[in-house]
Design a protein around this motif. Structure first.
Motif, short mmCIF file in Angstrom:
data_model
loop_
_atom_site.label_atom_id
_atom_site.label_comp_id
_atom_site.label_asym_id
_atom_site.label_seq_id
_atom_site.Cartn_x
_atom_site.Cartn_y
_atom_site.Cartn_z
N PHE A 134 -60.09 15.01 -37.98
CA PHE A 134 -59.22 15.38 -36.85
C PHE A 134 -59.11 16.89 -36.74
O PHE A 134 -59.23 17.47 -35.66
CB PHE A 134 -57.85 14.74 -37.01
CG PHE A 134 -56.89 15.12 -35.93
CD1 PHE A 134 -57.02 14.59 -34.65
CD2 PHE A 134 -55.87 16.03 -36.16
CE1 PHE A 134 -56.15 14.95 -33.64
CE2 PHE A 134 -55.00 16.40 -35.16
CZ PHE A 134 -55.14 15.85 -33.89
N PHE A 135 -58.88 17.57 -37.87
CA PHE A 135 -58.76 19.02 -37.88
C PHE A 135 -60.06 19.66 -37.40
O PHE A 135 -60.04 20.62 -36.62
CB PHE A 135 -58.41 19.51 -39.29
CG PHE A 135 -58.17 20.98 -39.37
CD1 PHE A 135 -57.06 21.55 -38.78
CD2 PHE A 135 -59.05 21.80 -40.05
CE1 PHE A 135 -56.83 22.91 -38.85
CE2 PHE A 135 -58.84 23.16 -40.13
CZ PHE A 135 -57.72 23.71 -39.53
N GLY A 136 -61.20 19.12 -37.82
CA GLY A 136 -62.49 19.65 -37.38
C GLY A 136 -62.70 19.48 -35.89
O GLY A 136 -63.21 20.37 -35.20
N LEU A 137 -62.29 18.32 -35.36
CA LEU A 137 -62.41 18.08 -33.92
C LEU A 137 -61.52 19.03 -33.12
O LEU A 137 -61.94 19.56 -32.09
CB LEU A 137 -62.08 16.63 -33.59
CG LEU A 137 -63.11 15.60 -34.03
CD1 LEU A 137 -62.58 14.19 -33.78
CD2 LEU A 137 -64.43 15.81 -33.33
N VAL A 138 -60.32 19.26 -33.61
CA VAL A 138 -59.41 20.18 -32.93
C VAL A 138 -60.00 21.59 -32.92
O VAL A 138 -60.00 22.27 -31.88
CB VAL A 138 -58.01 20.17 -33.59
CG1 VAL A 138 -57.15 21.32 -33.10
CG2 VAL A 138 -57.31 18.84 -33.33
N ILE A 142 -61.07 23.77 -29.66
CA ILE A 142 -60.53 25.12 -29.44
C ILE A 142 -61.66 26.13 -29.29
O ILE A 142 -61.60 27.03 -28.45
CB ILE A 142 -59.57 25.51 -30.59
CG1 ILE A 142 -58.29 24.67 -30.50
CG2 ILE A 142 -59.24 26.99 -30.55
CD1 ILE A 142 -57.36 24.83 -31.68
N GLY A 143 -62.70 25.98 -30.09
CA GLY A 143 -63.85 26.88 -29.97
C GLY A 143 -64.65 26.65 -28.71
O GLY A 143 -65.27 27.57 -28.18
N ALA A 144 -64.66 25.41 -28.21
CA ALA A 144 -65.45 25.09 -27.01
C ALA A 144 -64.79 25.57 -25.73
O ALA A 144 -65.49 25.84 -24.75
CB ALA A 144 -65.68 23.58 -26.94
N ILE A 145 -63.49 25.70 -25.71
CA ILE A 145 -62.78 26.09 -24.48
C ILE A 145 -63.25 27.45 -23.97
O ILE A 145 -63.58 27.57 -22.78
CB ILE A 145 -61.25 26.04 -24.70
CG1 ILE A 145 -60.81 24.58 -24.81
CG2 ILE A 145 -60.51 26.76 -23.57
CD1 ILE A 145 -59.38 24.38 -25.20
N PRO A 146 -63.32 28.50 -24.80
CA PRO A 146 -63.81 29.78 -24.27
C PRO A 146 -65.26 29.70 -23.78
O PRO A 146 -65.61 30.32 -22.78
CB PRO A 146 -63.69 30.75 -25.45
CG PRO A 146 -62.74 30.12 -26.40
CD PRO A 146 -62.83 28.65 -26.18
N VAL A 147 -66.08 28.95 -24.50
CA VAL A 147 -67.48 28.81 -24.08
C VAL A 147 -67.57 28.14 -22.72
O VAL A 147 -68.30 28.58 -21.82
CB VAL A 147 -68.28 28.01 -25.14
CG1 VAL A 147 -69.68 27.70 -24.65
CG2 VAL A 147 -68.33 28.77 -26.46
N LEU A 148 -66.81 27.07 -22.54
CA LEU A 148 -66.80 26.38 -21.25
C LEU A 148 -66.23 27.26 -20.14
O LEU A 148 -66.71 27.21 -18.99
CB LEU A 148 -66.01 25.07 -21.35
CG LEU A 148 -66.65 24.00 -22.26
CD1 LEU A 148 -65.71 22.81 -22.39
CD2 LEU A 148 -68.00 23.56 -21.71
N ALA A 149 -65.24 28.07 -20.48
CA ALA A 149 -64.67 28.98 -19.48
C ALA A 149 -65.70 30.01 -19.02
O ALA A 149 -65.81 30.31 -17.83
CB ALA A 149 -63.44 29.67 -20.06
#
Length: 161
Positions: A134-138, A142-149
């Motif tokens: 779960f911690f890894g997925l979170v 969190i790391g994917a949000i800036p990339v997607l932005a």
């Protein structure tokens, strides 16, 4: 590999004088089951045999056979009581012998006095694989949000041009 198989390999390693391998194997068992006082005692004994009093004190702290010199070396290696408690986490104090229980109680009282809050005499449960997943997925999200932005921003700029 089963615990009995690992312990047999540890015995074989020690017979051949391979203390480093024995310590590695015992450390793996201790990480898998931090509450196993027999493993802790064996690990302390190997460290004691190699002359590493700080580690012998660390692993023997919750056993009845730890010497005062080993406990003192462990406490010198980790000065703060909170750090010492954290090092010992995963062991439920109800399974301790009388000397180890008194030693652990005194340590938790010192740790509480350091920070002004009581330290419970209960074990800190080790993370389960599900907690880690779960911690890894979170963290991944969190790391994917800036990339997607950034990808979205580049796409919008291309549409506008």
């Amino acid at each position: 590999m089963a615990k009995t198989d690992v312990l047999a390999r540890v015995d074989s390693d020690l017979e051949r004088g391979h203390t480093y391998l024995a310590i590695q194997r015992l450390s793996s068992l201790a990480a898998a089951d931090p509450g196993d006082l027999d493993i802790r005692a064996r690990l302390a004994a190997v460290h004691r045999a190699t002359g590493n009093l700080a580690e012998a004190g660390r692993w023997g702290f919750l056993t009845e056979d730890a010497t005062d010199a080993e406990i003192a070396a462990f406490e010198r290696s980790r000065r703060a009581a909170w750090e010492q408690v954290n090092t010992l986490r995963g062991v439920h104090p109800s399974g301790l012998g009388p000397r180890a229980s008194a030693r652990y109680l005194a340590l938790t009282e010192r740790a509480g006095a350091e920070h002004g809050i009581p330290v419970p005499m209960t074990a800190v449960e080790p993370d389960t694989w599900l907690d880690r997943l779960f911690f890894g997925l979170v963290l991944t999200l969190i790391g994917a949000i800036p990339v997607l932005a950034v990808i979205g921003l580049v796409t919008v700029v291309r549409w506008l041009l």
